[in-house]
Design an enzyme around this catalytic site. Sequence first.
Site, PDB file in Angstrom:
ATOM      1  N   LYS A 176       0.899  -1.337  -0.036  1.00 41.20           N
ATOM      2  CA  LYS A 176       0.157  -0.011  -0.029  1.00 41.20           C
ATOM      3  C   LYS A 176       1.010   1.091  -0.096  1.00 41.20           C
ATOM      4  O   LYS A 176       1.671   1.542   0.978  1.00 41.20           O
ATOM      5  CB  LYS A 176      -1.083   0.045   1.098  1.00 41.20           C
ATOM      6  CG  LYS A 176      -1.942   1.156   1.203  1.00 41.20           C
ATOM      7  CD  LYS A 176      -2.601   1.571   2.347  1.00 41.20           C
ATOM      8  CE  LYS A 176      -1.738   2.754   3.126  1.00 41.20           C
ATOM      9  NZ  LYS A 176      -1.449   3.858   2.470  1.00 41.20           N
ATOM     10  N   GLU A 250       9.455   0.649  10.995  1.00 48.28           N
ATOM     11  CA  GLU A 250      10.535   1.501  10.866  1.00 48.28           C
ATOM     12  C   GLU A 250       9.695   2.850  11.003  1.00 48.28           C
ATOM     13  O   GLU A 250       9.123   3.223  10.145  1.00 48.28           O
ATOM     14  CB  GLU A 250      11.142   1.183   9.524  1.00 48.28           C
ATOM     15  CG  GLU A 250      11.782  -0.006   9.126  1.00 48.28           C
ATOM     16  CD  GLU A 250      13.108  -0.341   9.726  1.00 48.28           C
ATOM     17  OE1 GLU A 250      13.591   0.650  10.480  1.00 48.28           O
ATOM     18  OE2 GLU A 250      13.498  -1.540   9.601  1.00 48.28           O
ATOM     19  N   CYS A 286      13.907  10.184   7.700  1.00 46.45           N
ATOM     20  CA  CYS A 286      13.900   9.698   8.829  1.00 46.45           C
ATOM     21  C   CYS A 286      15.136   9.421   9.746  1.00 46.45           C
ATOM     22  O   CYS A 286      15.184   9.838  11.129  1.00 46.45           O
ATOM     23  CB  CYS A 286      13.108   8.247   9.062  1.00 46.45           C
ATOM     24  SG  CYS A 286      14.011   6.952   7.833  1.00 46.45           S
ATOM     25  N   GLU A 383      10.430  14.992  15.986  1.00 50.23           N
ATOM     26  CA  GLU A 383      10.646  15.054  14.716  1.00 50.23           C
ATOM     27  C   GLU A 383      10.106  16.103  13.799  1.00 50.23           C
ATOM     28  O   GLU A 383       8.863  16.226  13.803  1.00 50.23           O
ATOM     29  CB  GLU A 383      10.277  13.746  13.999  1.00 50.23           C
ATOM     30  CG  GLU A 383      10.791  13.586  12.718  1.00 50.23           C
ATOM     31  CD  GLU A 383      10.776  11.996  12.135  1.00 50.23           C
ATOM     32  OE1 GLU A 383       9.526  11.672  12.227  1.00 50.23           O
ATOM     33  OE2 GLU A 383      11.533  11.529  11.661  1.00 50.23           O
TER      34      GLU A 383
HETATM   35  P1  NAD Z   1       2.362   8.014   8.082  1.00 54.28           P
HETATM   36  O1  NAD Z   1       2.549   7.224   9.538  1.00 54.28           O
HETATM   37  O2  NAD Z   1       1.222   9.222   8.260  1.00 54.28           O
HETATM   38  O3  NAD Z   1       2.115   7.137   6.992  1.00 54.28           O
HETATM   39  C1  NAD Z   1       2.977   6.125   6.638  1.00 54.28           C
HETATM   40  C2  NAD Z   1       2.038   5.111   5.803  1.00 54.28           C
HETATM   41  O4  NAD Z   1       1.227   4.440   6.524  1.00 54.28           O
HETATM   42  C3  NAD Z   1       1.145   5.773   4.666  1.00 54.28           C
HETATM   43  O5  NAD Z   1       0.769   4.617   3.611  1.00 54.28           O
HETATM   44  C4  NAD Z   1      -0.248   5.746   5.212  1.00 54.28           C
HETATM   45  O6  NAD Z   1      -1.268   5.862   4.581  1.00 54.28           O
HETATM   46  C5  NAD Z   1      -0.098   4.543   6.277  1.00 54.28           C
HETATM   47  N1  NAD Z   1      -0.750   4.531   7.667  1.00 54.28           N
HETATM   48  C6  NAD Z   1      -0.993   5.823   8.315  1.00 54.28           C
HETATM   49  N2  NAD Z   1      -1.596   5.302   9.630  1.00 54.28           N
HETATM   50  C7  NAD Z   1      -1.922   4.197   9.462  1.00 54.28           C
HETATM   51  C8  NAD Z   1      -2.536   3.156  10.434  1.00 54.28           C
HETATM   52  N3  NAD Z   1      -3.013   3.372  11.651  1.00 54.28           N
HETATM   53  N4  NAD Z   1      -2.393   1.839   9.962  1.00 54.28           N
HETATM   54  C9  NAD Z   1      -2.129   1.342   8.677  1.00 54.28           C
HETATM   55  N5  NAD Z   1      -1.659   2.231   7.867  1.00 54.28           N
HETATM   56  C10 NAD Z   1      -1.469   3.411   8.257  1.00 54.28           C
HETATM   57  O7  NAD Z   1       3.930   8.670   7.924  1.00 54.28           O
HETATM   58  P2  NAD Z   1       4.253   9.767   6.773  1.00 54.28           P
HETATM   59  O8  NAD Z   1       3.668  10.945   7.192  1.00 54.28           O
HETATM   60  O9  NAD Z   1       3.670   9.233   5.395  1.00 54.28           O
HETATM   61  O10 NAD Z   1       5.800   9.457   6.811  1.00 54.28           O
HETATM   62  C11 NAD Z   1       6.842  10.341   7.547  1.00 54.28           C
HETATM   63  C12 NAD Z   1       7.195   9.474   8.764  1.00 54.28           C
HETATM   64  O11 NAD Z   1       7.653   8.290   8.286  1.00 54.28           O
HETATM   65  C13 NAD Z   1       8.131  10.457   9.552  1.00 54.28           C
HETATM   66  O12 NAD Z   1       7.759  10.049  11.019  1.00 54.28           O
HETATM   67  C14 NAD Z   1       9.217   9.673   9.288  1.00 54.28           C
HETATM   68  O13 NAD Z   1      10.398   9.744  10.367  1.00 54.28           O
HETATM   69  C15 NAD Z   1       8.978   8.155   8.983  1.00 54.28           C
HETATM   70  N6  NAD Z   1      10.195   7.302   8.289  1.00 54.28           N
HETATM   71  C16 NAD Z   1      10.715   6.196   9.009  1.00 54.28           C
HETATM   72  C17 NAD Z   1      11.487   5.514   8.177  1.00 54.28           C
HETATM   73  C18 NAD Z   1      12.254   4.500   8.993  1.00 54.28           C
HETATM   74  O14 NAD Z   1      13.006   3.807   8.130  1.00 54.28           O
HETATM   75  N7  NAD Z   1      12.447   4.371  10.163  1.00 54.28           N
HETATM   76  C19 NAD Z   1      12.075   5.938   6.868  1.00 54.28           C
HETATM   77  C20 NAD Z   1      10.858   6.967   6.385  1.00 54.28           C
HETATM   78  C21 NAD Z   1      10.049   7.606   7.069  1.00 54.28           C
END
Ligand code: NAD
Length: 476
Positions: A176, A250, A286, A383
């Site tokens: 997804k 992650e 991240c 963050e």
């Molecule tokens: P997000 O958590 O809002 O969304 C990430 C993904 O998860 C999207 O596809 C979203 O639709 C889905 N999602 C959101 N809530 C969900 C739920 N309750 N159940 C299932 N799916 C859900 O994050 P974002 O704003 O898209 O991305 C930025 C974040 O990602 C930042 O906090 C960043 O640090 C983190 N990040 C972490 C890593 C890592 O490897 N640790 C890498 C890149 C980004």
Amino acid sequence: MSSTNHDRLYIDGDWVVPSSSARIEVISPNSAEGIGSVPEAAEADADAAVASARRALPEWAATPVAERARILRTFADAIEKRADDMHQTVASQNGMPIAVASQLETNYPTTLLRMYASLIESETDDVRDGAWGGRISVEREPIGVVAAIVPWNFPQTLASFKYAPALAAGCTVVMKPSPETVLDSVLLAEAAIDAGLPPGVLNIVPGGRGLGAYLVEHPGIDKVAFTGSTAAGRRIGETCGRLLRPVTLELGGKSATIVLDDAELDLAKIGNDLFVATLANNGQTCFLGTRVLVPRSRYSEVADLITAFAESMTVGDSLDPATQIGPLATEHHRERVEGYIAKGVAEGGRITTGGGRPDRPGWFVQPTVFTEIDNSATICQEEIFGPVLTLTPYENDAEAVRIANDSSTGLGGSVWTSDPERGMAVAKQIRTGTIGINRYIPDPAAPFGGVKESGIGRELGPEGLAGYRQLKSIYR
Ligand code: NAD
């Protein structure tokens, strides 16, 4: 870039008609104009994707390793063939500078597919002597159908962190993508079709968090692999805990860039490495070490250097090859970043450069540097996910380590020193999943992931395969 609209979903190895007429529109962060759309997958489409992945699982799991490896390599070749299109498409959606997209967004996927292909080919049977006599075969079985939930910041890279080891292990995948970055997922599906991935081995269902949550709970899913925010990761972890469903998380980070008092501080030499470690992808990465820890003895020198570094950044359209800092991914995200900048000022931080918007359309924020800010400030603890660096002074190495570890997260970080042994000594004391000395970039060959609120589990490296396998001991 011209607008691209698609009207099918990639499920069961083919383009299928979606079950609803809902669509996801992608807006350019450079111009705020629409640049394309895809069908939004509904729950019925997710059901079809999971069912197709379940049907495909037995045959894919039983496919001889040499054949699976061949298909992974063909998939890598098909992605490589689309590299330019992929880089353009990613950069046009989330504001990633095209120079960054061109370095990473097909490089990680193709490297990982080829690396895991070689890895599974090199594995030998694990047959051991029993401690109490007899022999034991330890079988590495695929964990099953994987729900791969991907964020918008590195959509192709972070998808491949999941599907490459999953497919290599013999799992099938329902992926997804994030609604902000769905156009590139169409190219990935085209590559999968071109490469002859067997039907159902990879399925793609574009949708929002509701669809993500639906997949996480889905009875046909055996494992969840998630990259995203800590808040969403916590909710997903709770669900998986209740279901006793394996999960890799992650999540976010707030890593430290530790400048030791013997660091080489010549921007001509370290500028590019410093960029990757602190500001890459407009701060929307991240692992970035956005908390810069500075020895009191060299504070003003380092403050001038980091300020000059931020001011030297070429801010511009993400599709311009000269751009180092592009726009933030969405208007809403820019508001969030600006909220943090205001909070930093309210909490007593001094801005030496940036703090506002450049005079141009698009969702830009100037690269911003805060000095004289205590590590307890909100902008040092939460963050921001934008081009904002904070400079906090410390007295000695022990205090630098203490401040670096004074964080609820632990994902990346770096130590800057002209003495590699001293750098190693400090790096070993930091509670984090990964850290660099005078550089930082997650390497495909080594495990990547976080400690504390940065997540659970590891991706990349041979260790990345473990998350997609169940071990079975056969005593004989
Ligand atoms: P997000 O958590 O809002 O969304 C990430 C993904 O998860 C999207 O596809 C979203 O639709 C889905 N999602 C959101 N809530 C969900 C739920 N309750 N159940 C299932 N799916 C859900 O994050 P974002 O704003 O898209 O991305 C930025 C974040 O990602 C930042 O906090 C960043 O640090 C983190 N990040 C972490 C890593 C890592 O490897 N640790 C890498 C890149 C980004």
